[in-house]
Design a protein around this motif. Sequence first.
Motif, PDB file in Angstrom:
ATOM      1  N   GLN A  20     -25.610  16.031  26.498  1.00  0.00           N
ATOM      2  CA  GLN A  20     -24.169  15.860  26.259  1.00  0.00           C
ATOM      3  C   GLN A  20     -23.719  14.472  26.712  1.00  0.00           C
ATOM      4  OE1 GLN A  20     -22.827  19.284  28.405  1.00  0.00           O
ATOM      5  NE2 GLN A  20     -23.100  20.657  26.662  1.00  0.00           N
ATOM      6  N   ALA A  57     -22.228  11.640  24.258  1.00  0.00           N
ATOM      7  CA  ALA A  57     -20.887  11.093  24.516  1.00  0.00           C
ATOM      8  C   ALA A  57     -20.955   9.567  24.649  1.00  0.00           C
ATOM      9  CB  ALA A  57     -20.291  11.721  25.781  1.00  0.00           C
ATOM     10  N   ALA A  88     -12.734   8.424  24.140  1.00  0.00           N
ATOM     11  CA  ALA A  88     -14.199   8.523  24.173  1.00  0.00           C
ATOM     12  C   ALA A  88     -14.728   8.305  25.591  1.00  0.00           C
ATOM     13  CB  ALA A  88     -14.808   7.510  23.201  1.00  0.00           C
ATOM     14  N   GLU A 135     -14.327  11.495  27.439  1.00  0.00           N
ATOM     15  CA  GLU A 135     -15.364  12.478  27.081  1.00  0.00           C
ATOM     16  C   GLU A 135     -16.654  12.231  27.863  1.00  0.00           C
ATOM     17  OE1 GLU A 135     -14.965  15.240  25.255  1.00  0.00           O
ATOM     18  OE2 GLU A 135     -12.866  14.616  25.206  1.00  0.00           O
ATOM     19  N   LYS A 151     -16.207  13.493  31.449  1.00  0.00           N
ATOM     20  CA  LYS A 151     -16.331  14.966  31.567  1.00  0.00           C
ATOM     21  C   LYS A 151     -17.784  15.391  31.712  1.00  0.00           C
ATOM     22  CE  LYS A 151     -12.449  16.206  28.672  1.00  0.00           C
ATOM     23  NZ  LYS A 151     -12.183  16.624  27.290  1.00  0.00           N
ATOM     24  N   THR A 152     -18.688  14.661  31.043  1.00  0.00           N
ATOM     25  CA  THR A 152     -20.099  15.056  31.139  1.00  0.00           C
ATOM     26  C   THR A 152     -20.653  14.753  32.536  1.00  0.00           C
ATOM     27  OG1 THR A 152     -21.076  12.970  30.305  1.00  0.00           O
ATOM     28  CG2 THR A 152     -20.458  14.640  28.658  1.00  0.00           C
TER      29      THR A 152
END
Length: 152
Positions: free
Chosen positions: A110, A114, A133, A136, A139-140
């Motif tokens: 992930q 990303a 982006a 995102e 978040k990973t």
Amino acid sequence: MLTKKHLLAGIAIAAGIGVAATASAQVKPETLVKQRQSAMVLVAKYFGPLGGMAQGRVPFNAEVVARNAGYLEVLARMPWDGFTDATKDVKSATLPAAFADPKFKQGQEQMQTAIANLAAVAKSGDEAKIKAAIGEVGKTCSGCHDNFREKQ
Ligand code: HEC
């Protein structure tokens, strides 16, 4: 000028790299842990300013985003070689679940996806899209740390 001598030296160096790659299978577990942590430190170095931009703490600069995203595409592949079973007993911030739960591998993928997306979007110059982006990617990081890294 590229002489035959140079060419042979180049081949010798390339062969040496091959040997080094094979020998890495015998690297000490403590070294693997240090290396995976070092790779993470560099990931944080190049991601940190981008996270700051997404949060408005650092002035937005699309060129820096594009450059760092390019570095991150490679860096984000590096830590994982260091999470071998041989390192399970070495003291580190990694929780035992990382060695058993398939979500750990998914988390790596992930993150890489990303980052690849960020690298692509960075070229657009579209600030709102780029910031989204970056978010995102962030978040990973936390998604994996929440499950597989000791609370700091
Ligand atoms: C798939 C899981 C995973 C993802 C994704 C991930 N990390 Fe980590 N990270 C870890 C684990 C596990 C450790 C603990 C390593 C150890 O001590 O063995 C760690 C450690 C770290 C450390 C501490 C390194 C040290 O000094 O020991 C930093 C900094 C870090 N991560 C930053 C990031 C950032 C920034 C991202 C996202 C861009 C990220 N990580 C994404 C799993 C992950």
